[in-house]
Enzyme design. Structure first.
Site, mmCIF file in Angstrom:
data_model
loop_
_atom_site.group_PDB
_atom_site.id
_atom_site.type_symbol
_atom_site.label_atom_id
_atom_site.label_comp_id
_atom_site.label_asym_id
_atom_site.label_seq_id
_atom_site.Cartn_x
_atom_site.Cartn_y
_atom_site.Cartn_z
ATOM 1 N N ARG A 101 -76.940 38.180 -41.428
ATOM 2 C CA ARG A 101 -78.067 39.282 -41.473
ATOM 3 C C ARG A 101 -79.574 38.854 -41.623
ATOM 4 N NH1 ARG A 101 -78.170 41.635 -45.786
ATOM 5 N NH2 ARG A 101 -78.390 43.920 -44.764
ATOM 6 N N CYS A 157 -78.376 26.013 -33.287
ATOM 7 C CA CYS A 157 -79.249 25.675 -32.687
ATOM 8 C C CYS A 157 -80.103 26.909 -32.148
ATOM 9 C CB CYS A 157 -78.475 25.267 -31.354
ATOM 10 S SG CYS A 157 -77.532 23.602 -31.614
#
Ligand code: LLP
Length: 441
Positions: free
Chosen positions: A334, A365
């Site tokens: 979110r 990453c």
């Protein structure tokens, strides 16, 4: 006692124990992390039940039938299905995965509302054959399929027509769902054609309209505007369409995440809808319809939190300090997806004062993989236990295996008891669906 621990406003049933740890529904969060591992989703059953009761209680003020359907997309597993069934709510599902989960938790099919924007014949047939209570039809191609299914199976199908009512709520554009330019629903101008199709299909029984305005909405106005549009349509079409007497106005009531969110309580929201329905119906001279709301977030969000283990920190002089945890955007998308904010605390050091403002970084990453951009905490050290508050809605349900990270377990806490309700995935699970073709062996 302060209502805050570090940057986290205490959730219902959250306390500081004599040991200086945070406790939740009678369970020591430090013990839960030790027993079940981290990251870990923790869900408080009492809060879910309390919020369901608040909705049901408020609904009794409406003179006609008013049903509450929990929107399972916010969080569903078999245990949740049982809790919602026991609480006496209906259930909104949007896929065969949600339908299967609900039915496998013995959720009564006739209390299920089936949504979707592009359901296959197989999906519609499955839902009809299980006898779901309502199918919400979203567009012409679904309507055609439904008509064909009903004829082929020779069963009556109870429908709600989903509409983009044109109401625009003040919320993130990704979760505005009733604007005219929306993939969801028919436009109001489609109704003559929709009813013409349905009138030639005797097995399709149109029971009413559905319109979900959007999500994380903290003011009454979009809900009452939506009601006005829908009641106006009832006034126009009642009499011409038999059995048209239901309005499902969707979900969308927002909840507290941070101090930026001015909360609208379940009671105020329900009372506002009931008063508006009565006023507008009187004004339009239309009988009060059966009402349905489909809350997801406002039932489950404050029931949940997520526990993470701190790995270490990195300070960029004059810029920011990052606290790294063992979770990521894979367990909470979110912040990256909607720019959502959360509050956090160190669960094992609840009696200590917060001394700094830090950013909580995930392990994926991507620079956007941040769980909290700004939280007040004591100086975090490796192995501290970080709690991110109010993650019950749309965290587990939107979790992914990005970076081949296993999805965390979910534990249900009630009055000092903690029980696993969803197992966490293992590293080995990350290859469980992989297939190595012969030529690559
Ligand atoms: N009914 C329908 C037809 C819906 O599409 C939704 C949510 C609800 C009810 C429940 O809305 P709620 O009461 O939970 O706001 N992933 C986003 C939220 C997407 C909501 C989609 N539809 C988020 O994480 O904020």
């Amino acid at each position: 006692m302060s209502t805050y621990v570090h940057g986290l406003k205490l959730q219902p049933d959250m306390t500081i124990g004599p040991d200086g740890n945070l406790w939740f529904a009678g369970c020591n969060l430090v013990d839960l992390a030790a027993e079940f591992g981290t990251p870990l989703y923790v869900i408080n059953e009492n809060t879910i039940r309390r919020n369901c009761s608040r909705y049901l209680q408020a609904a009794t003020r409406y003179p006609e039938n008013f049903s509450i359907a929990y929107a399972s997309k916010a969080f569903l597993c078999q245990a949740m299905g049982r809790i919602i069934a026991q609480a006496g709510l209906e259930l909104d599902v949007v896929s065969l995965g949600e339908l299967h989960t609900a039915l496998s938790s013995n959720f009564p099919a006739d209390r299920i509302i089936f949504h979707g924007v592009n359901r296959s014949r197989h999906e519609l047939r499955t839902a009809i054959s299980h006898g779901v209570g309502r199918i919400v039809v979203d567009n012409y191609f679904e309507l055609e399929k439904l008509a064909a299914m009903a004829t082929e199976m020779n069963v009556e199908v109870n429908l709600l027509i989903r509409l983009a009512s044109g109401v625009q709520a003040d919320t993130h554009e990704y979760v505005q769902t009733s604007v005219t330019d929306s993939k969801f629903g028919f436009n109001i101008t489609d109704l003559p054609q929709v009813f013409a199709i349905c009138s030639s299909e005797p097995l399709l029984r149109v029971r009413g309209f559905h319109s979900h305005t959007g999500s994380q909405i903290l003011s009454l106005q979009p809900f009452t505007e939506n009601l006005r549009v829908l009641l106006g349509l009832l006034a126009t079409w009642q009499g011409k369409v038999p059995e048209l007497d239901e309005l499902n106005i969707g979900g969308g009531l927002g909840t507290y995440y941070t101090a930026d969110d001015q909360e609208l309580s379940i009671e105020a929201y329900m009372a506002g809808i009931i008063a508006a329905a009565q006023d507008i119906a009187r004004e339009l001279g239309v009988a009060l319809p059966r009402l349905i709301v489909e809350p997801g977030r406002s039932i489950i969000n404050e029931a949940g939190l997520t526990l993470y283990r701190v790995g270490g920190t990195k300070t960029i002089a004059g810029t920011r300090k990052y606290v790294f945890v063992d979770g990521s955007m894979a367990d909470n998308i979110r912040p990256a997806l909607y720019g959502s904010n959360y509050e956090a605390a160190l669960a094992n050091r609840a009696l200590e004062a917060a001394t700094e403002t830090v950013a909580v970084a995930g392990r994926c990453c991507e620079s956007g993989d941040m769980l909290v951009w700004e939280s007040k905490l004591p100086a975090a050290a490796p192995d501290d236990l970080l709690v991110v508050g109010r993650t019950g809605a749309y965290n587990y349900s939107m979790a992914s295996n990005y970076n081949r990270l296993p999805r965390p377990a979910v534990v249900l806490v009630t009055d000092g008891q903690a029980e696993l309700i969803v197992r966490g995935e293992s590293w080995e699970d990350m290859t469980r669906l992989d297939v190595l073709p012969d030529h690559l062996r």
